[in-house]
Scaffold this active site. Structure first.
Site, short mmCIF file in Angstrom:
data_model
loop_
_atom_site.label_atom_id
_atom_site.label_comp_id
_atom_site.label_asym_id
_atom_site.label_seq_id
_atom_site.Cartn_x
_atom_site.Cartn_y
_atom_site.Cartn_z
N LYS A 14 0.62 -1.32 0.27
CA LYS A 14 -0.08 0.06 0.40
C LYS A 14 1.24 1.04 -0.14
O LYS A 14 0.47 2.09 -0.84
CB LYS A 14 -1.11 -0.33 1.04
CG LYS A 14 -1.59 -0.81 1.43
CD LYS A 14 -3.40 -0.88 2.36
CE LYS A 14 -2.25 -1.55 3.17
NZ LYS A 14 -1.94 -2.23 4.15
N ARG A 89 -10.65 -0.26 7.59
CA ARG A 89 -10.04 -1.35 8.19
C ARG A 89 -11.32 -2.15 8.94
O ARG A 89 -10.86 -3.63 9.03
CB ARG A 89 -8.89 -1.49 8.82
CG ARG A 89 -7.42 -1.99 8.70
CD ARG A 89 -6.57 -1.60 9.97
NE ARG A 89 -5.65 -2.00 9.18
CZ ARG A 89 -4.54 -1.50 9.40
NH1 ARG A 89 -4.16 -0.15 8.29
NH2 ARG A 89 -3.56 -2.10 8.56
N ARG A 128 10.65 -6.91 6.06
CA ARG A 128 10.86 -5.03 6.23
C ARG A 128 11.85 -4.63 7.54
O ARG A 128 12.26 -3.98 8.23
CB ARG A 128 9.36 -4.58 5.91
CG ARG A 128 9.60 -3.66 6.40
CD ARG A 128 7.92 -2.42 6.40
NE ARG A 128 6.93 -2.93 6.23
CZ ARG A 128 5.67 -3.10 7.23
NH1 ARG A 128 5.47 -3.04 5.22
NH2 ARG A 128 4.89 -3.56 8.03
N ARG A 134 10.49 -1.84 12.79
CA ARG A 134 9.03 -1.87 13.36
C ARG A 134 8.26 -2.81 14.00
O ARG A 134 8.63 -4.03 14.32
CB ARG A 134 7.80 -2.26 12.52
CG ARG A 134 7.42 -0.48 11.61
CD ARG A 134 6.38 -0.39 10.49
NE ARG A 134 5.40 -1.63 10.62
CZ ARG A 134 4.47 -1.52 10.41
NH1 ARG A 134 4.28 -0.88 8.41
NH2 ARG A 134 3.37 -1.95 10.48
N ARG A 145 -1.99 -10.49 12.44
CA ARG A 145 -1.88 -9.19 11.78
C ARG A 145 -2.58 -9.60 11.09
O ARG A 145 -3.77 -9.67 10.49
CB ARG A 145 -1.62 -8.59 11.22
CG ARG A 145 -1.14 -7.01 12.46
CD ARG A 145 0.70 -6.26 12.39
NE ARG A 145 0.74 -6.00 11.08
CZ ARG A 145 2.31 -5.45 11.02
NH1 ARG A 145 3.13 -6.13 11.56
NH2 ARG A 145 2.06 -5.15 9.31
P1 ATP Z 1 1.71 -2.17 5.32
O1 ATP Z 1 1.87 -1.14 5.98
O2 ATP Z 1 2.65 -3.53 5.29
O3 ATP Z 1 1.03 -2.31 4.37
P2 ATP Z 1 0.15 -2.72 7.57
O4 ATP Z 1 -1.46 -2.29 6.76
O5 ATP Z 1 -0.07 -4.29 9.07
O6 ATP Z 1 1.18 -3.32 5.90
P3 ATP Z 1 -0.59 -0.03 8.75
O7 ATP Z 1 -1.17 0.32 8.09
O8 ATP Z 1 1.23 0.98 8.81
O9 ATP Z 1 0.80 -1.52 8.30
O10 ATP Z 1 -1.01 -0.11 10.13
C1 ATP Z 1 -0.36 -0.91 11.20
C2 ATP Z 1 -1.16 -0.89 12.39
O11 ATP Z 1 -1.50 0.12 12.96
C3 ATP Z 1 -1.85 -2.13 12.99
O12 ATP Z 1 -1.70 -3.03 13.18
C4 ATP Z 1 -2.86 -0.95 13.60
O13 ATP Z 1 -2.51 -1.50 14.68
C5 ATP Z 1 -3.14 0.46 13.82
N1 ATP Z 1 -3.97 0.95 12.51
C6 ATP Z 1 -3.61 1.55 11.51
N2 ATP Z 1 -4.91 1.61 10.56
C7 ATP Z 1 -5.96 1.74 11.59
C8 ATP Z 1 -7.16 0.91 11.31
N3 ATP Z 1 -7.64 1.66 10.16
N4 ATP Z 1 -8.12 0.83 12.59
C9 ATP Z 1 -7.06 0.36 13.06
N5 ATP Z 1 -6.05 0.59 13.01
C10 ATP Z 1 -5.34 0.27 12.39
MG MG Z 2 1.49 0.74 5.01
#
Ligand code: ATP
Ligand code: MG
Length: 189
Positions: A14, A89, A128, A134, A145
């Site tokens: 993303k 999400r 990563r 992270r 996750r």
């Molecule tokens: P990547 O960035 O590689 O796609 P990812 O989607 O797991 O991986 P992030 O989007 O950075 O990573 O999110 C990291 C964490 O932040 C999630 O596991 C969650 O705990 C929190 N988080 C991020 N966005 C949301 C959201 N929209 N609602 C609830 N929690 C969130």
């Molecule tokens: Mg991301």
């Protein structure tokens, strides 16, 4: 203005594809994960709440994330568009996004669903981990996750489909090809 949702499992790229769209179209980019990590770094109250959930691989409660999102969005209204990365999400978040946009005379232009094989995702996230360090990029938390993704986030695909905004992209080993397909789609909206 364009309102682009970029959607996919952890590690699906993303952030990478968002960066390509920012470069090509000059969009603003909201990554809820990045905003939360900034809050943690800055030692805010929201950051300390967020850290408890992130380190367990769980989602932050919907109401906290929705308030945060609206206030960031309102700083970006002058540009050509916004990319929502990592939001929505949950179904609750998706409905809140729809309402928030409607209240501003806007709507979701397109949702880009990134489809990537789970073995590839795990490999990317473990790589990563070595680079970015992270706290949630370790094998046990990554598995949690993935589980959160399949139970709470994946059902949104049907919701986007019903809203008529779903567009899907399958990664077949060539990142640049995928970037071009995504750019072509966004150019056509
Ligand atoms: P990547 O960035 O590689 O796609 P990812 O989607 O797991 O991986 P992030 O989007 O950075 O990573 O999110 C990291 C964490 O932040 C999630 O596991 C969650 O705990 C929190 N988080 C991020 N966005 C949301 C959201 N929209 N609602 C609830 N929690 C969130
Ligand atoms: Mg991301």
């Amino acid at each position: 203005m364009d309102n682009i949702v970029i959607f996919g499992a952890p590690g699906s790229g993303k952030g990478t594809y968002s960066a390509a769209l920012v470069e090509k179209f000059g969009y603003n980019h909201i990554s809820t994960g990045d905003v939360l990590r900034e809050e943690i770094k800055a030692g805010t109250e929201l950051g300390s709440i967020a850290k408890r959930y992130i380190d367990k691989g769980q989602l932050i409660p919907d109401d906290l994330i929705i308030d945060m999102l609206a206030s960031v969005y309102d700083t970006m209204r002058e540009g050509p568009g916004v990319i929502f990365d990592g939001f929505p999400r949950t179904i609750v978040q998706a409905k809140a996004l729809k309402k928030m946009l409607q209240e501003r005379g806007e709507k979701i232009s397109v949702t880009l669903n990134l489809k990537v094989n789970e073995d590839v995702l795990m490999e990317r996230l473990l790589n990563r981990a070595k680079i970015e360090g992270r706290t949630d990029d370790n094998e046990a938390t990554i598995k949690k996750r993935f589980n959160v993704y399949y139970t709470q986030t994946h059902p949104l695909i049907e919701w986007f489909k019903k809203e008529g905004v779903l567009s899907e992209f399958t990664f077949r080993g060539d990142k640049d090809k995928m970037i071009n397909e995504i750019i072509d789609k966004v150019a056509s909206i």
